[in-house]
Design a protein around this motif. Structure first.
Motif, PDB file in Angstrom:
ATOM      1  N   UNK A   1       0.757  -1.565   0.082  1.00 16.11           N
ATOM      2  CA  UNK A   1      -0.030  -0.108   0.176  1.00 16.11           C
ATOM      3  C   UNK A   1       0.806   1.251  -0.319  1.00 16.11           C
ATOM      4  N   UNK A   2       2.127   1.135   0.653  1.00 15.00           N
ATOM      5  CA  UNK A   2       2.813   2.391   1.197  1.00 15.00           C
ATOM      6  C   UNK A   2       3.401   2.678  -0.720  1.00 15.00           C
ATOM      7  N   UNK A   3       3.874   1.457  -0.614  1.00 18.92           N
ATOM      8  CA  UNK A   3       4.857   1.988  -2.065  1.00 18.92           C
ATOM      9  C   UNK A   3       3.863   1.643  -3.537  1.00 18.92           C
ATOM     10  N   UNK A   4       2.485   1.890  -3.642  1.00 15.34           N
ATOM     11  CA  UNK A   4       1.119   2.067  -4.164  1.00 15.34           C
ATOM     12  C   UNK A   4       1.808   3.770  -3.781  1.00 15.34           C
ATOM     13  N   UNK A   5       1.297   4.101  -2.903  1.00 11.50           N
ATOM     14  CA  UNK A   5       1.049   5.665  -2.274  1.00 11.50           C
ATOM     15  C   UNK A   5       1.948   6.457  -3.254  1.00 11.50           C
TER      16      UNK A   5
ATOM     17  N   UNK B   1       8.497   1.617   4.538  1.00 11.69           N
ATOM     18  CA  UNK B   1       7.810   1.497   4.758  1.00 11.69           C
ATOM     19  C   UNK B   1       7.110   1.419   5.716  1.00 11.69           C
ATOM     20  N   UNK B   2       7.406   0.316   6.958  1.00 16.05           N
ATOM     21  CA  UNK B   2       8.157  -0.135   8.201  1.00 16.05           C
ATOM     22  C   UNK B   2       7.324   1.356   8.849  1.00 16.05           C
ATOM     23  N   UNK B   3       8.745   2.335   9.351  1.00 14.38           N
ATOM     24  CA  UNK B   3       8.267   3.847   9.597  1.00 14.38           C
ATOM     25  C   UNK B   3       7.260   4.686   9.003  1.00 14.38           C
ATOM     26  N   UNK B   4       6.519   4.348   8.162  1.00 13.86           N
ATOM     27  CA  UNK B   4       5.316   5.248   7.579  1.00 13.86           C
ATOM     28  C   UNK B   4       4.582   4.542   8.257  1.00 13.86           C
ATOM     29  N   UNK B   5       4.219   3.786   8.416  1.00 15.84           N
ATOM     30  CA  UNK B   5       2.725   3.303   9.270  1.00 15.84           C
ATOM     31  C   UNK B   5       3.225   3.444  10.720  1.00 15.84           C
ATOM     32  N   UNK B   6       4.241   3.025  11.153  1.00 10.20           N
ATOM     33  CA  UNK B   6       4.366   4.321  12.315  1.00 10.20           C
ATOM     34  C   UNK B   6       4.031   5.270  12.714  1.00 10.20           C
ATOM     35  N   UNK B   7       4.421   6.101  11.680  1.00 10.25           N
ATOM     36  CA  UNK B   7       4.271   7.605  11.967  1.00 10.25           C
ATOM     37  C   UNK B   7       2.776   7.697  11.570  1.00 10.25           C
ATOM     38  N   UNK B   8       2.043   6.517  10.335  1.00 13.01           N
ATOM     39  CA  UNK B   8       0.795   7.088  10.665  1.00 13.01           C
ATOM     40  C   UNK B   8       0.269   7.027  12.070  1.00 13.01           C
ATOM     41  N   UNK B   9       0.192   5.769  12.770  1.00 15.65           N
ATOM     42  CA  UNK B   9      -0.841   5.018  13.663  1.00 15.65           C
ATOM     43  C   UNK B   9      -0.503   6.769  14.851  1.00 15.65           C
ATOM     44  N   UNK B  10       1.005   7.010  14.506  1.00 14.16           N
ATOM     45  CA  UNK B  10       1.673   8.577  15.458  1.00 14.16           C
ATOM     46  C   UNK B  10       0.019   9.533  15.366  1.00 14.16           C
ATOM     47  N   UNK B  11       0.048   9.799  14.239  1.00  6.35           N
ATOM     48  CA  UNK B  11      -0.226  11.288  13.514  1.00  6.35           C
ATOM     49  C   UNK B  11      -1.658  10.644  13.638  1.00  6.35           C
ATOM     50  N   UNK B  12      -2.704   9.245  13.908  1.00  6.11           N
ATOM     51  CA  UNK B  12      -4.115   9.236  14.338  1.00  6.11           C
ATOM     52  C   UNK B  12      -3.897  10.094  15.713  1.00  6.11           C
ATOM     53  N   UNK B  13      -2.925   9.747  16.445  1.00  9.68           N
ATOM     54  CA  UNK B  13      -3.394  10.268  18.118  1.00  9.68           C
ATOM     55  C   UNK B  13      -3.141  12.259  17.986  1.00  9.68           C
ATOM     56  N   UNK B  14      -2.177  12.326  17.252  1.00 10.36           N
ATOM     57  CA  UNK B  14      -1.851  13.677  16.913  1.00 10.36           C
ATOM     58  C   UNK B  14      -2.085  14.454  15.869  1.00 10.36           C
TER      59      UNK B  14
END
Lengths: 210, 350
Positions: free
Chosen positions: B106-110, B266-279
């Motif tokens: 998914x990340x690669x697609x975006x 991509x793994x780093x992206x998804x961690x950041x995305x999770x963090x951003x859900x809260x922030x």
């Protein structure tokens, strides 16, 4: 002798992201330049005491974040300002083009009593890069400064090489002091900013969380 | 049960920042106050022992250890994937592997979508000057020209590390990848973009670049241009998929640790995305306010109840809007503490 109050002059530094607002302030106050600056989040301030015609004044310099979307914070940060410094980067034309909107936005949000006479000082920073990379000429900048009703003082600076920084801030301080005094005569203006400097500023000791 | 050791024999611990090396010339960075201690800090051994053979994680036990002594830097990335909620502790190794692969695709697609709009995404290079006007016309900025067309100028490592005027380029990429993006190909000057979303996104790209060259630069990790462009890519992709927030200053401070802790982009992206859900609420701005101001009112309300005298004092000083805490909350104390200490703070729920 007149029993003069200790004067606090509030100066706001505005301009696009990355033009060198923090660097200029840090060069002036701490005599340092760092290649590893961080983006300013919200705002920061530094203070410096100086002597203007044997008057001791405390300059409170407010460094602001350059990203446009923080502009709504202006109302809180610009209140009581005595001078506004507009900074652009001589290598980035867009940072020069946006000076208009920075000035207009400042006047709207700070709403000084007499917008026409409110002092602005313009700084074209990063002159150390050399002529071949310069994208805004001194002439063009000079014209802009004149086209705004009264003449705005203009300096070309390099925070990196410490060129013209001291001179620019000396003029900024003088403009701020003149503004402060005119506000004093004119019944207060917006928010009396001759604060209890003794209580607060001395403990601050020219530093903040930067 | 733990064997109690007399205080003088107890492990004094390694400074938390020894794992996040700072360039020797950077002397004005905050010093670490937190120490990694054997027996207190969650170690790799204890972490691996917390999984069942299928991969179920005993999260309760793990959390209480983290709370007491933080996480050892060698396993921080994989533990954070659970703390941030990327993976369910009740899932199995196999399930997680599947999810991971899907997310990487998914990340690669975006990222490819972004690359199509602006070929510098994923190229190992990035820009720090505006590329487009508000009405979608390309800007022929000389800095952008240099950054998109490395053959037009000689770039030395010194000036690539210069903040703000930094000419950003990935040195390794330029030798392995031939200059397929000349300036003209990146953005034809005659081309006017009409899609509002695309304009909005392109308007933020140089801001991301300007902040990337100013994020955690004292760390040796960011001497590598490759890591700078990783940060740029992730923030650019995020800005594209979260259009309400886009990119706001401060987000680079939050994203940077993820890139250091997780090797895979991509793994780093998804961690950041999770963090951003809260922030992400903090970064949403309107004409009249910045999202974080809601948190500042909460802070004011809490302080008024817990410490009315302090609150009164702050009000007297004219700080009743609590804007002094703006940055603290915006970047979760990243600027107040050393790199390692702020990560410890993030992972240790009080």
């Amino acid at each position: 002798m007149s029993q003069r109050k200790k004067v606090l002059l509030k100066v706001i530094i505005l301009g696009d992201s990355g033009v060198g607002k923090t660097s200029l302030m840090n060069q002036y106050v701490n005599k340092k330049f760092s290649t590893s600056y961080k983006a300013t989040i919200g705002a920061d301030f530094l203070t410096k005491e100086l002597l203007i015609d044997d008057r001791t004044v405390t300059l409170q310099l407010w460094d602001t974040a350059g990203q446009e979307r923080f502009q709504s914070l202006g109302v809180a940060f610009y209140r009581g300002a005595d001078c506004c410094v507009l900074v652009y980067d001589v290598t980035t034309p867009k940072s020069f083009d946006t000076l208009d909107s920075w000035r207009d936005e400042f006047l709207i949000q700070a709403s000084p009593r007499d917008p026409e006479s409110f002092p602005f000082v313009v700084l074209g920073n990063k002159t150390d890069v050399g002529e071949e990379r310069r994208a805004v000429s001194a002439k063009k900048a000079g014209q802009w400064c004149q086209s705004n009703g009264k003449q705005m003082p203009y300096f070309e600076t390099s925070a990196k090489d410490n060129l013209n920084v001291e001179q620019a801030f000396e003029v900024i301080a003088r403009q701020a002091l003149a503004q402060e005094e005119s506000e004093d005569f004119g019944d207060g203006g917006f928010g009396g900013d001759v604060l209890d400097v003794n209580g607060m500023m001395e403990r601050e000791n020219s530093s903040c969380a930067c | 049960m733990e064997f109690r050791v007399p205080a003088i024999w107890r492990d004094p611990g390694a400074p938390a920042d020894s794992f996040y090396e700072v360039r020797p010339e950077c002397t004005d960075v905050p010093k670490t106050r937190f120490r990694i201690k054997a027996g207190k800090t969650l170690s790799a051994r204890k972490w691996h022992a917390a999984f069942s053979p299928e991969g179920h994680l005993d999260i309760g036990k793990t959390l209480s250890r983290i709370q007491h002594g933080g996480i050892h830097p060698s396993i921080r990335g994989e533990v954070w994937e659970f703390l941030l909620g990327c993976y369910d502790p009740k899932s199995t190794f196999d399930e997680r592997e599947q999810i991971r692969q899907c997310r990487r695709v998914q990340y690669a697609r975006w990222k490819e979508e972004c690359h199509q709009m602006f070929p510098l995404i994923g190229s190992g290079r990035f820009i720090t000057a505006p590329i487009i006007t508000e009405d979608g016309k390309a800007i022929q900025d000389p800095i952008v020209l240099l950054q998109t067309n490395p053959h037009g100028a000689v770039l030395t490592p010194q000036n690539t590390s210069q903040a703000a005027t930094g000419l950003a380029r990935n040195d390794t990429a330029s030798t392995t990848m031939e200059p397929e993006f000349s300036f003209v190909e990146v953005q034809p000057s005659s081309h006017v973009i009409l899609d509002k979303k695309e304009i909005q996104w392109k308007l933020t790209l140089h801001q991301i670049g300007l902040d990337v060259v100013r994020t955690d630069r004292p760390l040796v990790f960011y001497e590598k241009q490759e890591n700078l462009s990783k940060l740029w890519d992730i923030l650019a992709v995020y800005a594209w998929i979260d259009k309400d927030v886009g990119y706001c200053q401060g987000m680079s401070d939050l994203c940077s640790p993820m890139i250091m802790l997780l090797d895979d982009e991509a793994d780093a992206f998804w961690c950041f995305e999770r963090l951003m859900r809260r922030l992400r609420g903090n970064f949403r701005c309107t004409e009249s306010s910045v999202g974080v101001e809601a948190q500042l009112s909460n802070l004011a309300a809490i302080t008024q109840v817990l410490d009315p005298k302090l609150h009164q004092h702050i009000e007297t000083l004219g700080g009743g809007d609590y804007l002094f805490a703006f940055r603290m909350i915006m970047v979760l104390f990243r600027r107040e503490f050393s790199f390692g200490d702020s990560l410890y703070l993030w992972e240790s729920p009080i």
